[in-house]
Design an enzyme around this catalytic site. Structure first.
Site, mmCIF file in Angstrom:
data_model
loop_
_atom_site.group_PDB
_atom_site.id
_atom_site.type_symbol
_atom_site.label_atom_id
_atom_site.label_comp_id
_atom_site.label_asym_id
_atom_site.label_seq_id
_atom_site.Cartn_x
_atom_site.Cartn_y
_atom_site.Cartn_z
ATOM 1 N N GLU A 1 0.857 -1.180 0.000
ATOM 2 C CA GLU A 1 0.000 0.000 0.000
ATOM 3 C C GLU A 1 0.895 1.232 0.000
ATOM 4 O OE1 GLU A 1 -4.056 1.464 2.297
ATOM 5 O OE2 GLU A 1 -3.260 -0.550 2.552
ATOM 6 N N GLU B 1 -2.451 0.487 13.461
ATOM 7 C CA GLU B 1 -3.595 0.865 12.630
ATOM 8 C C GLU B 1 -4.913 0.615 13.351
ATOM 9 O OE1 GLU B 1 -5.130 0.019 8.062
ATOM 10 O OE2 GLU B 1 -3.833 -1.449 9.053
#
Length: 906
Positions: free
Chosen positions: A484, A756
């Site tokens: 990502e 996260e």
């Protein structure tokens, strides 16, 4: 004779005493950088300096600046009456391209004293127009391996017939590049030319290469890898986002000692080949076969007869822009703290810190020996190497040895997010001394520190800063380990205020915001990620797209940089315009929104209190917030008509919110923490209903046993709202909560960065879903802003942004016995630190010269306060202004160091 000695002695003494209080100048900056190369010629450069003095209440009254190019005076301002010492714009004759300028400044203080001229600072301008580029784009003259795409080697030999005075290399590429001149590396930047929206803005770097050149024969060698330009990005095998070529553009500008000049450029005479870097991808890693090295290829005397020629290409030079943000560089290094043999028999090294960068490895072996290094953030509950959360990213460095001398190996055009490495194929026994992890991140200067009496909070601060280090690689990435690593806009806006405390990110974000504006659609919609690699329809989500209003305003508050508002104003206005077109009767209830991303959702919640916040309620809140920030910017820029127009719109947006989402008794249709936090933070409720809304928020927190339930959009404001409405104790309860979900839960689980998810690793040591579970993802680190600005109490006022007008208002609590924050501002060091000793509390503050501060002393009466041992009422250096709600005595102070003691504190 004795009389003469006595007089001389007195003169020395008086001189010494005078010097101790003398104002001096230091830390000269041009465009927020020290002696930068490659300043944009078409923009007016701005100068900053610091006044330093041991005296209190030092203020600048006037300044004078001189700018020269060689012996030519470009600007002599004369004495200018002004207290401005930060970002003073150049106002001299037109700057010439590719020219070095020197400047110095002197100032007068308010007592009429004038400083000596400062030491010289410098800046060098960049190439001004596409026509200044004499170089041609070049590409390989051979057919590339379409599968592995080895890195491209470009070389050129040339002769310097005369002695060189100065030499500047201007370099960029389609891909990433590293350059050498005569076998020595050009500069200390990595991952150049950085990541931008290449079809609109391609950065080039300028390097002073004078020391690398010699009279006579010279050689240039440049390696170009795939990088972001043509490498794999995002998902579904997406590559070649901006093109499939690996092109190079270089211009070497020589000035000889006799004043003559010469350009050495990329053109059809260059030669090209491939070398030891056989494969390089940001997600997947790099393969280096040292057997294929071409020894001496970047030096003189190398025979390149068998190399291919190059092709010249007509790629645009209109998109070229000079680089003024800090490049990615090497920073901290780590040695393994453990060498492990995992339960499944693998050799793993633990570096003790989750970081972003790569590992340098020393090795010697037989020709063909292959060393494979894989990277991971965590070990699983059994102690085995865990990479499932990397998804498709291979994150592997492979080195094939040539059987010769021991050497140190490292990658070039990739990076990894890791704490652990798995080593396979290493020749001989593993020696930890042969492995060094190197942190890579943008060369932002560290600016802020926070410490307190609670070790877990100190570790949280460590984790916040390392989350920022790991994710600020030229763009603010979201997760540096998996497939990502994109510039998600929502994450950046949520963390931006915290980011400004930890590091100097003014230029970092100014550069990225230009890409935000460049990739913004014609209708004003802002993509989810910048640079946008997700496609034309991936944009317009509330709380994400608002980065184009929130981030410029936060940069203005933190740095006092009005140019960011000027540069981004049209982008801000376009985004508000987009929301207007998407709304009906001033109510925005259309489109896709991420909402309060990754909020806490209890699996056993059956009582209707689940933390699901209506996404359109959130959208309306951010619609109002962005409109408010647009009004703020318009006022600062003197756009009175816009300020009035959008001020009226703001009232309509809030009225629509109340009509749609608020009951007559003040209950929101979404009863979540995030709903109340956003409604209160952005003043969406009538003033008479705000206190009861804050009560409802507190009750919700208590219903969850003093745990938060907020996600990416609610979390940054949660504790600020509680503090604003008198619930600082509840905010402390949330901050100091150690069980999931909380900020300290990951700390207790051994985290060294921000996760996260609130439960990236569960209490039983199993992991959250590997499809989205980064252990280095800075968004929730936004709590740092509350720690700095509320616990330590270090803040700035909007009427004097950038800490020109400082606010110091500490909030002792949470059973902390001390807390302190220090910040390096453009004016100098500002600090606030408090300590509780029984019933007394001390507050130490430092205020830099040329600023003022309002200091809130936690006391009910000034009679209980001393400063430096003197009763506050007798202290002439400060002015008592008011007593605030019987909780604080407020004073005004100028520069200096202050030591307050509040006795018999209640």
């Amino acid at each position: 004779m004795k009389k003469q000695l006595l007089i001389a002695g007195w003169c020395i003494l008086l001189s010494t005493l005078g010097a101790t209080g003398q104002v001096t100048l230091q830390h000269l900056l041009t465009e927020n950088l020290v002696n930068p190369l490659g300043i944009n010629v078409t923009a007016t450069p701005r100068f900053s300096w610091q006044l330093a003095s041991s005296q209190r209440n030092v203020q600048q009254a006037a300044w004078e600046i001189k700018v020269t190019a060689g012996k030519t005076v470009a600007w002599n301002s004369g004495k200018i009456t002004s207290n401005q010492s930060v970002q003073v714009p150049y106002a001299g004759s037109a700057l010439q391209p590719a020219t070095k300028y020197s400047w110095q400044v002197r100032v007068w203080d308010t007592s009429g004293h004038v400083t000596p001229w400062s030491a010289l600072a410098s800046f060098q301008t960049a190439l001004a127009t596409p026509a200044d580029w004499k170089a041609q784009w070049i590409t390989p003259g051979f057919t590339e391996d379409a599968a592995d795409r080895p890195a491209i080697l470009y070389r050129k030999s040339f002769t310097l017939p005369k002695k060189v005075r100065t030499a500047t290399a201007y370099l960029t590429a389609h891909g990433m590049y590293e350059a050498q001149i005569n076998g020595k590396r050009v500069g200390d930047a990595y991952l150049t030319p950085g990541w931008t929206s290449y079809n609109k803005r391609l950065q080039y770097q300028a390097y002073d290469v004078t020391p690398l050149l010699v009279n006579g024969p010279n050689a240039i060698g440049v390696t170009v890898g795939n990088g972001w330009y043509r490498g794999y990005l995002a998902w579904s095998g997406n590559k070649n986002s901006w093109g499939s070529d690996a092109a190079l553009l270089m211009q070497l500008v020589i000035t000889y000692t006799d004043g003559s000049t010469k350009n050495f450029i990329t053109d059809s005479t260059w030669r090209t080949s491939t070398g030891p870097i056989r494969y390089d991808e940001i997600y997947h890693g790099e393969t280096v076969d040292t057997r294929l090295e071409k020894k001496g290829w970047d030096s003189t005397g190398f025979n390149d007869a068998e190399w291919s020629g190059v092709q010249t290409a007509d790629f645009s030079k209109e998109v070229l822009v000079s680089t003024y943000n800090e490049p990615v560089k090497k920073h901290e290094t780590f040695k393994p703290i453990k060498v492990l043999t995992t339960p499944d028999g693998k050799t793993v090294l633990d570096f003790g810190q989750n970081l972003v960068g790569w590992v340098m490895v020393k090795a010697k072996g037989n020709s063909g020996d292959s060393i494979v290094i894989k990277h991971a953030e965590v070990l699983d509950k059994y102690g085995n190497f865990y990479t499932e959360n990397l998804r498709a990213a291979k994150a592997t460095a492979t080195y094939i040895l040539d059987g010769k001398e021991e050497r140190t190996l490292e990658p070039h055009f990739t990076f990894f997010g890791f704490r652990y490495i798995l080593v396979e194929g290493y020749p001989g026994e593993i020696n930890p001394d042969n492995f060094t992890a190197v942190a890579l991140y943008s060369d932002m200067q560290p600016t802020g520190s926070f410490t307190c009496s609670q070790p877990l909070l100190n570790q949280l601060q460590h984790n916040i800063q390392w989350g920022q280090r790991g994710n600020f690689l030229d763009v603010p990435t979201d997760c540096p380990q998996r497939d990502e690593r994109l510039g998600w806009t929502g994450d950046a806006q949520a963390f931006s205020r915290t980011a400004t405390f930890n590091f100097g990110v003014n230029n970092f974000f100014a550069k990225w915001l230009k890409d935000v504006a460049a990739d913004q659609k014609a209708d004003g919609s802002v993509p989810y990620v910048i640079p946008n690699v997700l496609g034309p329809n991936a944009g317009g989500s509330t709380g994400w797209a608002d980065v184009c209003t929130i981030l410029p305003w936060n940069m203005y508050l933190a740095y006092g940089d009005k140019r960011i508002l000027e540069d981004q104003y049209n982008s801000m206005k376009a985004w508000v315009g987009y929301m207007q077109t998407q709304s009906k009767n001033d109510l925005w209830q259309t489109g896709f929104h991420f909402g309060d991303w990754l909020f806490y959702r209890p699996f056993d919640d059956n009582d209707g209190k689940a933390a699901v916040t209506d996404k359109y309620l959130i959208a309306q809140c951010f619609y109002a917030h962005s409109t408010q920030l647009l009004v703020n910017a318009a006022k600062q820029l003197g756009k009175t008509e816009d300020a009035a127009t959008y001020g009226e719109l703001l009232q309509k947006i809030k009225a629509a919110f109340v009509k749609e989402y608020l009951t007559p008794n003040g209950r929101l249709v979404s009863g979540t923490q995030t709903a109340y936090v956003l409604a209160l933070q952005f003043d969406m409720l009538p003033e008479a209903l705000r206190a009861q809304a804050a009560d409802r928020l507190v009750q919700n927190i208590k219903d969850y046993r003093n745990h938060l339930t907020t996600g990416f959009l609610g979390t940054p404001y949660l504790c600020h709202v509680l503090n604003r409405f008198g619930y600082t104790d509840i905010a402390y309860n949330l901050l100091l909560q150690e069980t999931y979900p909380s900020w300290l839960y990951p700390v207790k689980m051994g985290a060294t960065t921000i996760w996260e998810r609130w439960d990236g690793q569960k209490p039983d040591s199993t992991f959250q879903t590997p499809g989205m579970n980064s252990f280095n993802h800075y968004a929730y680190g936004a709590i740092g802003d509350w720690m700095y600005r509320v616990i330590a109490g270090l803040d700035t006022y909007e009427d004097g942004p950038g800490y020109k007008h400082i606010k110091i208002q500490p909030h002792p609590g949470g059973n902390l016995t001390n807390a302190a924050a220090t910040l390096q501002t453009y004016y100098g060091t500002v600090s606030s630190g408090w300590t509780i000793n029984g019933t007394d509390i001390t507050l130490d503050a430092e205020i830099p010269a040329n600023t003022t501060a309002d200091i809130y002393l936690p006391a009910s009466s000034e009679s209980t306060i001393t400063e430096s041992g003197i009763a506050l009422s007798a202290q002439k250096d400060v002015q008592v202004t008011t007593t605030s709600d019987d909780q604080y005595v407020v004073i005004k102070a100028g520069s200096g160091k202050y030591h307050f003691v509040i006795s018999a504190r209640k």
